[in-house]
Scaffold this active site. Structure first.
Site, PDB file in Angstrom:
ATOM      1  N   HIS A  16      15.470  22.827   2.943  1.00  0.00           N
ATOM      2  CA  HIS A  16      15.299  22.310   1.580  1.00  0.00           C
ATOM      3  C   HIS A  16      16.468  22.754   0.680  1.00  0.00           C
ATOM      4  O   HIS A  16      17.132  21.935   0.039  1.00  0.00           O
ATOM      5  CB  HIS A  16      13.964  22.812   1.011  1.00  0.00           C
ATOM      6  CG  HIS A  16      13.669  22.374  -0.391  1.00  0.00           C
ATOM      7  ND1 HIS A  16      12.854  21.294  -0.680  1.00  0.00           N
ATOM      8  CD2 HIS A  16      14.078  22.843  -1.590  1.00  0.00           C
ATOM      9  CE1 HIS A  16      12.783  21.146  -1.995  1.00  0.00           C
ATOM     10  NE2 HIS A  16      13.517  22.070  -2.569  1.00  0.00           N
ATOM     11  N   GLU A  17      16.712  24.043   0.668  1.00  0.00           N
ATOM     12  CA  GLU A  17      17.774  24.562  -0.200  1.00  0.00           C
ATOM     13  C   GLU A  17      19.153  24.086   0.263  1.00  0.00           C
ATOM     14  O   GLU A  17      20.049  23.886  -0.561  1.00  0.00           O
ATOM     15  CB  GLU A  17      17.727  26.095  -0.284  1.00  0.00           C
ATOM     16  CG  GLU A  17      16.393  26.682  -0.798  1.00  0.00           C
ATOM     17  CD  GLU A  17      15.913  26.126  -2.128  1.00  0.00           C
ATOM     18  OE1 GLU A  17      16.759  25.730  -2.959  1.00  0.00           O
ATOM     19  OE2 GLU A  17      14.679  26.074  -2.342  1.00  0.00           O
ATOM     20  N   HIS A  35      19.858  20.945  -1.556  1.00  0.00           N
ATOM     21  CA  HIS A  35      20.317  21.201  -2.933  1.00  0.00           C
ATOM     22  C   HIS A  35      21.794  21.619  -2.921  1.00  0.00           C
ATOM     23  O   HIS A  35      22.601  21.134  -3.718  1.00  0.00           O
ATOM     24  CB  HIS A  35      19.505  22.337  -3.560  1.00  0.00           C
ATOM     25  CG  HIS A  35      18.156  21.922  -4.081  1.00  0.00           C
ATOM     26  ND1 HIS A  35      18.004  20.919  -5.011  1.00  0.00           N
ATOM     27  CD2 HIS A  35      16.911  22.389  -3.827  1.00  0.00           C
ATOM     28  CE1 HIS A  35      16.704  20.787  -5.303  1.00  0.00           C
ATOM     29  NE2 HIS A  35      16.017  21.661  -4.593  1.00  0.00           N
ATOM     30  N   GLU A  41      16.309  17.146  -6.527  1.00  0.00           N
ATOM     31  CA  GLU A  41      15.153  17.330  -5.640  1.00  0.00           C
ATOM     32  C   GLU A  41      15.137  16.269  -4.536  1.00  0.00           C
ATOM     33  O   GLU A  41      14.673  16.529  -3.437  1.00  0.00           O
ATOM     34  CB  GLU A  41      13.865  17.310  -6.462  1.00  0.00           C
ATOM     35  CG  GLU A  41      12.622  17.795  -5.727  1.00  0.00           C
ATOM     36  CD  GLU A  41      12.623  19.281  -5.365  1.00  0.00           C
ATOM     37  OE1 GLU A  41      13.545  20.010  -5.779  1.00  0.00           O
ATOM     38  OE2 GLU A  41      11.693  19.693  -4.646  1.00  0.00           O
TER      39      GLU A  41
HETATM   40 MG    MG Z   1      13.789  22.192  -4.843  1.00  0.00          MG
END
Ligand code: MG
Length: 511
Positions: A278-279, A282, A308
Site C-alpha cells: 500500500h505505502e 503512495h 489513495e
Molecule cells: Mg493510504
C-alpha cells in the site's frame, strides 16, 4: 510524440513568466519548511525517544508559525497578484496560482485567535481520545468531540461555502469536492453493496477467516521478504527507505527522499506485507513526479483521493490478485517456511478473506466502502446539525447494524476507533473511497492497453509502474482531482465500475 514531450517537461519552458519565477523563489522557503516539518514528523513516529514529545511539539508549532508568516508575506502576495494579471500564462503557471490562492484563502479566512483555539482544542481532543480508548468510554471523549464539531462549523463559516457548510470542510481535503458529488458517488455503493456482501459471504468461495491469520511469523524473515518484494517492484533505495512505525504511512522529504513504513505484529503476515505494498503505491506516485515540478506547489499539493488510488491500486489490484499469489508463492514460502503446507490458491484465499468486521482499517475490499459511507453520513449530519454529538455513538451502531449487520459491543471497536475526528479531520474520510474506486477504473483502463495479468505473472512490475507514471503521476498537482479523473477516464467517477469488479472477482472468480 506527446508522451515524449510529457516526459521531458522543462522548467524553463513551463515557467516563463518573471513573476512566476519570483513566486517560485519565495515558494522554495515554504517548501524547505515543509520538508523539515515532514522529516521531524517522520522521526516522531519512528525513532524519537518518547520523552522528547513535548519539545518536538514546540518545534513543530514554531515552524508552523514561520510558515504562516511566509505565506502572508506582502511581496509574495504582490507577485501573485501581478502574475494573475498576465494573460499568456502556461497551464503550469496557472495551476501554481490556483494552488497558492487556495492556500492564501485558508490562511486569510481564519483569524489567528481561531487558529490558536483550533490547535488547542484538537491537541486536547487527541489526548482525550487516546485516554477514552483506554477507558473504552465515548462519554470521556464526548465533550471534546462536541468542541471539535462546534469549531468545525465555525471554520466552515469563516471559509465560506456554497449550499452546505460541510462543503467547506470537504474542499479542504479534496479540492472542489462537494456533497452533491459525493451523494451521487456513494449512491450505487449504498444501494448495491449490502446485498452483494450477503451474497459473497453466503457463497463462501472466499472464507471469512483463514488459519494463516493466527499463524506467527519470524520478524527477521518477514523484513527480508518485504525488502525482497520492494526490490522486485524496483523501489529505488537510493531515493527511498522502509522503516517501522505503529501506523504505516508514507512521507515525502524531497522528490529524492520518500519514506514508507510498515509494522510487524508477529502474526498474520499479510498485514505487514500489504502495508508495504500500500505505502509503496503512495511512494511511487511521489517518486515519479516530473523533476521539473520539484520545489513547486505542483509537486507538494497532490490530491488525497488520487494518492489513495495509487496505494489501493498496488494493494488491491496487484497484491490481492490471483496472479500475484501464484507467481510469488514459492518466493514467499522460501522466507516463510510455514507456507509450504499451503497451496498458492490457499495463499490467495488468505489474502482475500471477506467478513463483516467492526474495524475499518481491518476491512477487506468488499466491505471497506461501507465503513466510509457510514462515516460520511455521520459527518454530514453533524455539520448540518441533523444529529447531535451525543447521538453519534447510537447512530454509529445503528448504521453498522444496517450496513454490515454487526454491532460494536465496545466503544473502542465502534465510534472511538479512528483518530481523524479527534484531530479535527472532518471531511477527510470520503477521499479513501474515491481512491478505492478510482484504482479499479485505472486497472480497467490499463487492461485495455496491455496484458496486466501477464505482467504480474512475469513479475514485470516496471511496465505497470511506467503506465501509472505516464497516465497519472506526470500531472502532479496540475489539475483539480475531479478534472484529472475526467481527463484520464474521459468520464466522471462512477462507483458502479467498482461494484462490477467486486462481482467479477468475488462471485465469478474472475480475477
Ligand atoms: Mg493510504
Amino acid at each position: 510524440m506527446e508522451k515524449r514531450k510529457k516526459n521531458k517537461l522543462n522548467r524553463h519552458t513551463i515557467f516563463r513568466n518573471k513573476h512566476i519565477k519570483r513566486i517560485l523563489k519565495f515558494y522554495k522557503d515554504l517548501w524547505a519548511l515543509e520538508s523539515a516539518t515532514s522529516l521531524l514528523g517522520w522521526d516522531m513516529e519512528t525513532y524519537m525517544p518518547p520523552s522528547s514529545f513535548s519539545a518536538r511539539a514546540i518545534v513543530l508549532s514554531k515552524l508552523q508559525l514561520f510558515y504562516t508568516k511566509l505565506i502572508k508575506n506582502k511581496q509574495f502576495r504582490e507577485e501573485v497578484k501581478k502574475a494573475k494579471a498576465h494573460k499568456d500564462l502556461t497551464i503550469y503557471e496557472k495551476a501554481i496560482l490556483r494552488i497558492l490562492e487556495k492556500e492564501f484563502k485558508y490562511y486569510d479566512a481564519l483569524p489567528e485567535s481561531f487558529i490558536e483555539e483550533w490547535k488547542k482544542t484538537t491537541t486536547k481532543a487527541f489526548g482525550a481520545w487516546t485516554v477514552a480508548r483506554k477507558k473504552n468510554s465515548f462519554g470521556y471523549f464526548y465533550p471534546h468531540l462536541r468542541k471539535v464539531v462546534e469549531l468545525s462549523i465555525k471554520k466552515a463559516e469563516h471559509l465560506g461555502y456554497e449550499k452546505h457548510p460541510y462543503n467547506a470542510l470537504l474542499d479542504l481535503y479534496e479540492d472542489g469536492l462537494t456533497i452533491s458529488y459525493l451523494n451521487k458517488f456513494f449512491a450505487p455503493l449504498r444501494r448495491k453493496l449490502p446485498r452483494l456482501i450477503d451474497k459473497i459471504i453466503s457463497k463462501s468461495i472466499f472464507p471469512q477467516h483463514h488459519e494463516l491469520e493466527n499463524t506467527p511469523y519470524d520478524i527477521e524473515k518477514m523484513k527480508q521478504l518485504n525488502y525482497k518484494i520492494l526490490r522486485l517492484f524496483k523501489f529505488p533505495f537510493q531515493r527511498a527507505r522502509l522503516d517501522i512505525s505503529e501506523h504505516p504511512f508514507t512521507t515525502t522529504i524531497s522528490l529524492n527522499d520518500v519514506r514508507i513504513t510498515t509494522r510487524y505484529r508477529g502474526v498474520s503476515f499479510k498485514e505487514s506485507l500489504f502495508s508495504v505494498i500500500h505505502e509503496f503505491g503512495h511512494a511511487l506516485y511521489e517518486l515519479n513526479l516530473p523533476t521539473a515540478f520539484e520545489f513547486t506547489p505542483l509537486a507538494s499539493d497532490l490530491s488525497l483521493g488520487i494518492h489513495e488510488s495509487q496505494s489501493r491500486f498496488w494493494e488491491n489490484l496487484i497484491g490481492r490478485s490471483k496472479a500475484f499469489s501464484y507467481s510469488n508463492y514459492s518466493l514467499m514460502s522460501n522466507y516463510l517456511k510455514f507456507l509450504k503446507k499451503y497451496s498458492p490458491q490457499e495463499l490467495y484465499l488468505y489474502f482475500n478473506t471477506v467478513k463483516r468486521s467492526l474495524i475499518r482499517t481491518e476491512a477487506d475490499e468488499v466491505t471497506y466502502n461501507m465503513h466510509i459511507l457510514l462515516r460520511y453520513e455521520i459527518e454530514r449530519s453533524l455539520i448540518e446539525g441533523k444529529i447531535q454529538v451525543k447521538e453519534v455513538k447510537e447512530v454509529w451502531n445503528e448504521k453498522m447494524e444496517k450496513y454490515l449487520h454487526v454491532v460494536p459491543t465496545t466503544d473502542k471497536e465502534g465510534v472511538l476507533q479512528d483518530v481523524h475526528w479527534s484531530i479535527g479531520s472532518i471531511g477527510y474520510f470520503p477521499t479513501y473511497s474515491i481512491g478505492t474506486v478510482f484504482a479499479v477504473d485505472l486497472y480497467n483502463k490499463a487492461s485495455k492497453k496491455f496484458d496486466i495479468t501477464s505482467a504480474i505473472l512475469n513479475k514485470n512490475y516496471e511496465s505497470i509502474s511506467q503506465w501509472l507514471k505516464e497516465t497519472v503521476h506526470i500531472y502532479g498537482g496540475l489539475y483539480q482531482p475531479q478534472q484529472l479523473i475526467k481527463k484520464i477516464l474521459k468520464r466522471e467517477l462512477d462507483s458502479n465500475t467498482f461494484i462490477d469488479y467486486i462481482k467479477r472477482k468475488y462471485l465469478e472468480e474472475n480475477f
